[in-house]
Design a protein around this motif. Structure first.
Motif, PDB file in Angstrom:
ATOM      1  N   ASN A  14     -70.924 -12.170  30.615  1.00 46.80           N
ATOM      2  CA  ASN A  14     -70.220 -13.340  30.125  1.00 46.80           C
ATOM      3  C   ASN A  14     -68.781 -13.055  29.716  1.00 46.80           C
ATOM      4  OD1 ASN A  14     -72.494 -15.026  30.444  1.00 46.80           O
ATOM      5  ND2 ASN A  14     -73.307 -14.269  28.521  1.00 46.80           N
ATOM      6  N   PRO A  15     -67.935 -12.673  30.645  1.00 47.51           N
ATOM      7  CA  PRO A  15     -66.530 -12.434  30.308  1.00 47.51           C
ATOM      8  C   PRO A  15     -65.861 -13.746  29.898  1.00 47.51           C
ATOM      9  CG  PRO A  15     -66.824 -12.485  32.692  1.00 47.51           C
ATOM     10  CD  PRO A  15     -68.199 -12.541  32.096  1.00 47.51           C
ATOM     11  N   LEU A  16     -65.251 -13.769  28.724  1.00 45.70           N
ATOM     12  CA  LEU A  16     -64.698 -15.032  28.229  1.00 45.70           C
ATOM     13  C   LEU A  16     -63.239 -14.945  27.826  1.00 45.70           C
ATOM     14  CD1 LEU A  16     -64.587 -14.474  24.987  1.00 45.70           C
ATOM     15  CD2 LEU A  16     -66.971 -15.145  25.077  1.00 45.70           C
ATOM     16  N   ALA A  17     -62.643 -13.772  27.907  1.00 43.29           N
ATOM     17  CA  ALA A  17     -61.216 -13.661  27.604  1.00 43.29           C
ATOM     18  C   ALA A  17     -60.651 -12.487  28.382  1.00 43.29           C
ATOM     19  CB  ALA A  17     -60.978 -13.477  26.107  1.00 43.29           C
ATOM     20  N   MET A  18     -59.432 -12.671  28.869  1.00 44.00           N
ATOM     21  CA  MET A  18     -58.716 -11.600  29.558  1.00 44.00           C
ATOM     22  C   MET A  18     -57.261 -11.709  29.116  1.00 44.00           C
ATOM     23  SD  MET A  18     -58.257 -11.082  33.658  1.00 44.00           S
ATOM     24  CE  MET A  18     -56.725 -10.422  34.329  1.00 44.00           C
ATOM     25  N   VAL A  19     -56.748 -10.654  28.526  1.00 38.05           N
ATOM     26  CA  VAL A  19     -55.370 -10.665  28.033  1.00 38.05           C
ATOM     27  C   VAL A  19     -54.659  -9.416  28.533  1.00 38.05           C
ATOM     28  CG1 VAL A  19     -56.002 -11.980  25.981  1.00 38.05           C
ATOM     29  CG2 VAL A  19     -55.967  -9.482  25.864  1.00 38.05           C
ATOM     30  N   HIS A  20     -53.334  -9.467  28.518  1.00 41.84           N
ATOM     31  CA  HIS A  20     -52.548  -8.306  28.926  1.00 41.84           C
ATOM     32  C   HIS A  20     -51.741  -7.793  27.737  1.00 41.84           C
ATOM     33  CE1 HIS A  20     -48.786 -10.644  29.027  1.00 41.84           C
ATOM     34  NE2 HIS A  20     -49.522 -11.627  29.531  1.00 41.84           N
ATOM     35  N   ALA A  21     -51.252  -6.568  27.855  1.00 41.21           N
ATOM     36  CA  ALA A  21     -50.567  -5.928  26.735  1.00 41.21           C
ATOM     37  C   ALA A  21     -49.099  -6.321  26.639  1.00 41.21           C
ATOM     38  CB  ALA A  21     -50.693  -4.404  26.853  1.00 41.21           C
ATOM     39  N   ASN A  22     -48.538  -6.899  27.693  1.00 37.96           N
ATOM     40  CA  ASN A  22     -47.125  -7.275  27.718  1.00 37.96           C
ATOM     41  C   ASN A  22     -46.224  -6.088  27.348  1.00 37.96           C
ATOM     42  OD1 ASN A  22     -45.071  -9.157  28.154  1.00 37.96           O
ATOM     43  ND2 ASN A  22     -44.890  -9.615  25.977  1.00 37.96           N
ATOM     44  N   VAL A  71     -56.471 -12.031  21.182  1.00 36.14           N
ATOM     45  CA  VAL A  71     -55.056 -12.149  21.513  1.00 36.14           C
ATOM     46  C   VAL A  71     -54.332 -10.929  20.960  1.00 36.14           C
ATOM     47  CG1 VAL A  71     -54.416 -13.460  19.422  1.00 36.14           C
ATOM     48  CG2 VAL A  71     -53.053 -13.672  21.509  1.00 36.14           C
ATOM     49  N   LEU A  72     -53.381 -10.419  21.726  1.00 36.38           N
ATOM     50  CA  LEU A  72     -52.549  -9.314  21.275  1.00 36.38           C
ATOM     51  C   LEU A  72     -51.254  -9.869  20.705  1.00 36.38           C
ATOM     52  CD1 LEU A  72     -54.663  -7.883  23.037  1.00 36.38           C
ATOM     53  CD2 LEU A  72     -52.854  -6.397  23.901  1.00 36.38           C
ATOM     54  N   HIS A  73     -50.767  -9.222  19.678  1.00 34.94           N
ATOM     55  CA  HIS A  73     -49.536  -9.663  19.038  1.00 34.94           C
ATOM     56  C   HIS A  73     -48.393  -9.625  20.062  1.00 34.94           C
ATOM     57  CE1 HIS A  73     -46.095  -9.780  16.280  1.00 34.94           C
ATOM     58  NE2 HIS A  73     -46.932 -10.237  15.357  1.00 34.94           N
ATOM     59  N   HIS A 103     -45.588  -8.527  19.818  1.00 31.54           N
ATOM     60  CA  HIS A 103     -44.921  -7.226  19.712  1.00 31.54           C
ATOM     61  C   HIS A 103     -45.937  -6.090  19.661  1.00 31.54           C
ATOM     62  CE1 HIS A 103     -41.298  -9.499  19.152  1.00 31.54           C
ATOM     63  NE2 HIS A 103     -41.752 -10.062  18.048  1.00 31.54           N
ATOM     64  N   PHE A 104     -47.046  -6.305  20.389  1.00 24.87           N
ATOM     65  CA  PHE A 104     -48.109  -5.298  20.424  1.00 24.87           C
ATOM     66  C   PHE A 104     -47.573  -3.927  20.840  1.00 24.87           C
ATOM     67  CE2 PHE A 104     -51.261  -3.041  23.064  1.00 24.87           C
ATOM     68  CZ  PHE A 104     -52.285  -2.872  22.137  1.00 24.87           C
ATOM     69  N   LYS A 105     -46.620  -3.902  21.737  1.00 26.82           N
ATOM     70  CA  LYS A 105     -46.047  -2.637  22.205  1.00 26.82           C
ATOM     71  C   LYS A 105     -45.492  -1.815  21.054  1.00 26.82           C
ATOM     72  CE  LYS A 105     -42.556  -0.878  25.459  1.00 26.82           C
ATOM     73  NZ  LYS A 105     -41.569  -1.277  26.507  1.00 26.82           N
ATOM     74  N   PHE A 106     -45.046  -2.510  20.001  1.00 26.83           N
ATOM     75  CA  PHE A 106     -44.409  -1.818  18.892  1.00 26.83           C
ATOM     76  C   PHE A 106     -45.287  -1.740  17.643  1.00 26.83           C
ATOM     77  CE2 PHE A 106     -41.199  -4.013  21.464  1.00 26.83           C
ATOM     78  CZ  PHE A 106     -40.513  -2.913  21.961  1.00 26.83           C
ATOM     79  N   ASN A 107     -46.068  -2.814  17.376  1.00 23.70           N
ATOM     80  CA  ASN A 107     -46.867  -2.775  16.137  1.00 23.70           C
ATOM     81  C   ASN A 107     -48.351  -2.520  16.367  1.00 23.70           C
ATOM     82  OD1 ASN A 107     -47.999  -5.265  16.925  1.00 23.70           O
ATOM     83  ND2 ASN A 107     -46.613  -6.470  15.673  1.00 23.70           N
ATOM     84  N   GLY A 108     -48.823  -2.579  17.623  1.00 26.16           N
ATOM     85  CA  GLY A 108     -50.210  -2.261  17.935  1.00 26.16           C
ATOM     86  C   GLY A 108     -51.233  -3.196  17.332  1.00 26.16           C
ATOM     87  N   LYS A 109     -50.857  -4.437  17.007  1.00 25.08           N
ATOM     88  CA  LYS A 109     -51.783  -5.358  16.347  1.00 25.08           C
ATOM     89  C   LYS A 109     -52.448  -6.300  17.349  1.00 25.08           C
ATOM     90  CE  LYS A 109     -49.544  -5.555  11.792  1.00 25.08           C
ATOM     91  NZ  LYS A 109     -48.937  -6.453  10.766  1.00 25.08           N
ATOM     92  N   LEU A 110     -53.701  -6.620  17.088  1.00 27.43           N
ATOM     93  CA  LEU A 110     -54.441  -7.600  17.876  1.00 27.43           C
ATOM     94  C   LEU A 110     -55.344  -8.398  16.952  1.00 27.43           C
ATOM     95  CD1 LEU A 110     -57.543  -6.036  19.427  1.00 27.43           C
ATOM     96  CD2 LEU A 110     -55.733  -4.505  18.662  1.00 27.43           C
ATOM     97  N   TYR A 111     -55.766  -9.562  17.433  1.00 25.94           N
ATOM     98  CA  TYR A 111     -56.538 -10.488  16.610  1.00 25.94           C
ATOM     99  C   TYR A 111     -57.754 -10.964  17.391  1.00 25.94           C
ATOM    100  CZ  TYR A 111     -52.331 -10.203  13.864  1.00 25.94           C
ATOM    101  OH  TYR A 111     -51.280  -9.708  13.138  1.00 25.94           O
ATOM    102  N   VAL A 112     -58.876 -11.049  16.691  1.00 27.79           N
ATOM    103  CA  VAL A 112     -60.130 -11.459  17.328  1.00 27.79           C
ATOM    104  C   VAL A 112     -60.762 -12.591  16.542  1.00 27.79           C
ATOM    105  CG1 VAL A 112     -60.515  -9.174  18.309  1.00 27.79           C
ATOM    106  CG2 VAL A 112     -61.511  -9.734  16.101  1.00 27.79           C
ATOM    107  N   TYR A 113     -61.542 -13.377  17.234  1.00 28.53           N
ATOM    108  CA  TYR A 113     -62.228 -14.555  16.677  1.00 28.53           C
ATOM    109  C   TYR A 113     -63.701 -14.382  17.034  1.00 28.53           C
ATOM    110  CZ  TYR A 113     -62.821 -19.756  16.094  1.00 28.53           C
ATOM    111  OH  TYR A 113     -63.197 -21.010  15.721  1.00 28.53           O
ATOM    112  N   TYR A 114     -64.573 -14.294  16.029  1.00 31.65           N
ATOM    113  CA  TYR A 114     -65.984 -14.075  16.341  1.00 31.65           C
ATOM    114  C   TYR A 114     -66.894 -14.669  15.278  1.00 31.65           C
ATOM    115  CZ  TYR A 114     -65.717  -9.885  13.248  1.00 31.65           C
ATOM    116  OH  TYR A 114     -65.547  -9.011  12.199  1.00 31.65           O
ATOM    117  N   SER A 115     -68.160 -14.836  15.631  1.00 29.26           N
ATOM    118  CA  SER A 115     -69.181 -15.381  14.742  1.00 29.26           C
ATOM    119  C   SER A 115     -69.833 -14.255  13.958  1.00 29.26           C
ATOM    120  CB  SER A 115     -70.260 -16.124  15.539  1.00 29.26           C
ATOM    121  OG  SER A 115     -69.698 -17.128  16.346  1.00 29.26           O
TER     122      SER A 115
END
Length: 818
Positions: free
Chosen positions: A208-216, A268-270, A272-284
């Motif tokens: 069940n793949p439900l999200a695909m994001v890139h690092a930019n 979702v990746l921030h 400025h992920f390349k510089f701060n390495g932050k990402l955010y997730v939404y889950y139950s």
């Protein structure tokens, strides 16, 4: 003579310019198969051609190839005197320039990439005879084909050798064949007006793949999330790292049942992920038996750019979920740099919470688009409120709210804008799943009310609210009825480089019907025109690596770092099934010029073993039957949530989906797991229109089998309750005589849980007086598949009453009595 055969390049140009067109998008019924010698679609050159000018607007040559062919022409013509030049130059130019024809692959008999390419194009018989009579001495100069050189003195055999299996494509007759030329370079349609595209398989074997994001970040990596709570890293060559990028499956609340909407829902990746390495997730999650949605922040590992530091989790926001459906799940960063969170209305049917429902209640976070600022949060609050949020001055409103009145927005995206004009840049498109009549697509604007529960699509749902003059709601840009599909999956506006015809098309889908659809804004009327996408028929998708079929359940859409468009679907919408596939959308009618879209990915430091990608899907030929959906695990379902007298949890599409699953059920036991199916929001099956080429369902048994279980309780909790069993066409209860943890373990495992927390007795979850007692003296070892496999008294015989009804509490965490 020249006009009849269009032999000279200059003479031919005037005729060809009538059919080699200004490239625009239009619905047309004819489906030619333009293809270049590199087995890709033709293109419009970025620079004008100076030699093969007849293909200046559309063909298979750029200026570099054009100069190469011109050099070849002059090398050949240097062997002739003035008379020979005057007699043969036009023929030689025509023949050489067929490498630039939009139908070059056909002319050189090269549609099959595994067969050798001919050295001369296929010539029509009359033209070939004239060429042979006047210029056969050029044959050895044009080709190194020894067979042709042997036939140089025999006109009939020579021309027969150059004949094509499909005479429609021979030169020069194809130039005046309207069936081939009038639609060149346009997105074509089949006889039903369905736009024909093709697919390229990108990843498979996913649950069940439900999200695909890139690092930019220039690496062109992409990360694919499974609803079970795992995220995988893929490199540009589509190989996958063996080690997950993120694994929070132990914390994610989910199950293997088809219809369960909880789980890992968003990533979702921030910016400025390349510089701060932050990402955010939404889950139950489940906290003290209370279900919540959680938005958390993570950081990338300091030692591995392809792994998350799991100890870095910081919970940004938690929201109580009153029911287990309508969980929302989208996270995105818009052009303003703020984090947008899209929540569902809290579940059940008709948003029944409070006087006006959660969605219209600005003091609740459910049924909303939230906007928060997560920058500069290393110290102090984890998020702040953007100063221009629309309701910060309303005392009763939550300041996080950006827009309200949404039901269950499933998949939203930000428009990158036209590559040249930037028109449309920053618009946020969302698909909002409907109740029981309409699905809709919205463009999100600050402070706007999107109408739910007063309206569903353009239609009134709650007539009282709908008549309220203060509603001031925004209508969707498009809505469609449930005869077309019952669960919209929002998509993207295509802004990639590779397929110019698709620029500006908003491409989205429907989870239930499997439709792929297009909206395109009419610049004159400012309305949105609708078309459906079908998979290419006939020769349309006969390019190496392309396919024309996909699994029905369209879960999500994505774009890569370059802006190319993908979607994810599965054949079995259960988290225990590895049938999820990621597809790239391909326009077979026209591509960008060579090297225009070229990029060199930055290197990726890999510390995990690489798993090479092996495509599994195949092109379906016209006469082939549509393949069945593949299944690597037994199909499973979620039982209905039960109250004192069991009732469906939601009398809308979810209950419809569950009823279909019950009617089609193949097995009643569920494989134990902590996972959840893909966003299985609807489940009706619809006959596919011709050409759509979705992969079909399994044929399941319709009857409920003996031994099927359900749990009943007044609170409607899915993991605990009075045990009710189906035996010989009726539901009944189980007496607690000899009832112990081993018997409870059989129940919990059959219902899909990993652990049993408690074997309850003495009608802890109420007395099932409306049912007969069907089982007594149950003695299990704990490994049985069903209570009927355990030792027990004769069916319906007992020495107890309903004050001794047995129950269980199950869980997916390792705690409780054993």
């Amino acid at each position: 003579m020249l006009n009849r055969y269009c032999k000279r390049g200059r003479s031919c140009f005037g005729a060809v310019s009538l059919v080699i067109f200004a490239v625009i998008w239009r619905i047309t019924p004819v489906v030619p198969h333009p293809q270049c010698l590199d087995f890709k679609p033709p293109f419009q050159p970025t620079e004008e051609l100076t030699f093969c000018v007849m293909y200046n607007n559309f063909g298979c040559c750029d200026s570099s190839k054009d100069r190469e062919l011109m050099d070849k022409f002059y090398r050949i013509m240097d062997n002739f005197d003035y008379y020979g030049y005057a007699k043969c130059a036009g023929y030689i130019q025509d023949i050489i320039c067929q490498e630039c024809s939009p139908f070059a692959a056909h002319l050189y008999d090269a549609e099959d990439s595994s067969t050798p390419v001919k050295t001369l194009p296929g010539l029509c018989g009359d033209y070939c005879s004239e060429f042979w009579l006047k210029c056969r001495s050029t044959i050895t100069l044009l080709t190194g084909d020894l067979q042709l050189e042997k036939l140089e003195q025999d006109r009939d055999r020579f021309c027969q050798y150059l004949e094509l299996g499909d005479p429609d494509y021979c030169y020069p007759h194809l130039l005046v064949n309207e069936q081939l030329t009038r639609n060149l370079g346009r997105v074509t349609a089949n006889s039903e007006g369905c736009l024909q595209l093709c697919l390229e398989e990108v990843a498979n074997g996913l649950r069940n793949p439900l999200a695909m994001v890139h690092a930019n970040d220039g690496t062109h990596r992409f990360f694919i999330a499974e609803q079970v709570g795992l995220v995988w890293t893929y490199l540009p060559d589509r190989s996958r790292l063996e080690k997950p990028f993120l694994n929070i499956s132990a914390a994610v609340l989910t199950s293997p049942w088809e219809g369960d909407e909880r789980g890992f829902l968003g990533l979702v990746l921030h910016p400025h992920f390349k510089f701060n390495g932050k990402l955010y997730v939404y889950y139950s999650v489940e906290v003290d038996f209370e279900e919540k949605i959680r938005i958390s922040e993570f950081r990338i590992s300091a030692s591995d750019m392809n792994a998350v530091d799991h100890s870095s989790e910081r919970i940004i926001l938690e929201v109580d979920e009153p029911s287990s459906n309508h969980n929302g799940g989208q996270l995105l960063f818009a052009d303003d740099g703020y984090l947008y969170i899209f929540t569902g209305d809290g579940g059940m049917a008709g948003d029944p919470f409070g006087k006006f429902g959660n969605s219209q209640n600005k003091s609740a976070l459910l049924g909303k688009v939230l906007r928060i600022d997560v920058d500069n949060n290393d110290r102090g609050p984890l998020y702040t409120i953007p100063p221009d949020n629309p309701f910060i001055h309303e005392p009763q409103a939550r300041p996080e709210i950006y827009a309200y009145g949404v039901r269950n927005m499933w998949r939203c995206s930000v428009d990158r804008g036209d590559p040249v004009t930037r028109e449309g840049k920053g618009r946020i498109f969302c698909g909002d799943v409907g109740q029981n009549k309409y699905e809709e697509v919205d463009i999100i604007e600050k402070g706007k009310n999107y109408g739910w529960r007063a309206k569903e699509g353009f239609s009134c749902y709650d007539k009282k609210l709908c008549a309220n003059s203060s509603l001031d709601d925004v209508l969707p840009i498009y809505a469609y009825p449930h005869k077309m599909g019952k669960s919209v999956t929002g998509g993207y506006v295509y802004r990639g480089c590779e397929y110019p015809n698709m620029n500006g098309m908003y491409i989205f889908g429907d989870f239930m019907s499997g439709r792929l659809m297009i909206l395109q804004e009419n610049k004159r009327t400012r309305q949105w025109d609708y078309n459906e996408i079908c998979m290419g028929t006939g020769q349309t998708c006969m390019f190496p690596g392309l396919i024309n079929n996909y699994y029905q359940y369209v879960i999500s859409f994505a774009e890569d770092e370059a802006g190319e468009l993908y979607f994810m679907s599965t054949g079995i919408p259960s988290a225990t099934s590895y049938s999820g596939v990621v597809y790239k959308l391909v326009d077979p009618s026209r591509r960008a010029p060579p090297r225009k879209c070229h990029y060199d990915p930055l290197p990726v430091k890999v510390k995990s073993r690489l798993i090479n990608f092996v495509p599994k899907e195949k092109l379906v030929v016209e006469s082939a039957k549509r393949p069945k959906a593949k299944a690597t695990n037994a199909p499973v379902r979620r039982p209905p949530r039960a109250t004192e007298v069991p009732q469906p949890a939601t009398p809308d599409w979810l209950e419809e989906f569950m009823q279909i699953l019950r009617n089609q059920q193949e097995t009643t036991t569920a494989t134990p797991t902590t996972t959840k199916p893909a966003k299985t929001r609807k489940g009706s099956r619809e006959k596919g229109r011709q050409g759509r080429r979705r992969k079909g369902h399994r044929q399941l048994e319709s009857a409920i089998r003996n031994g099927t279980l359900r749990l009943a309780n007044k609170e409607g909790r899915h993991n605990q309750g009075r045990v009710e069993i189906y035996i010989q066409n009726e539901w009944g209860t189980v007496c607690d005589d000899l009832w112990n943890i081993k018997a409870a373990a059989v129940v919990c495992r059959q219902l899909g849980f990993l652990y049993v927390v408690r074997a309850s007795k003495k009608a802890q979850f109420g007395e099932g007086k409306h049912l007969r007692i069907l089982l007594d003296d149950v003695q299990c070892e704990g490994y049985e598949d069903s209570l009927l496999d355990c030792k027990h008294a004769e069916i319906g015989k007992h020495n107890c009453d309903h004050s001794e009804d047995a129950g269980v509490i199950c869980g997916n965490d390792e705690y409780g009595e054993y």
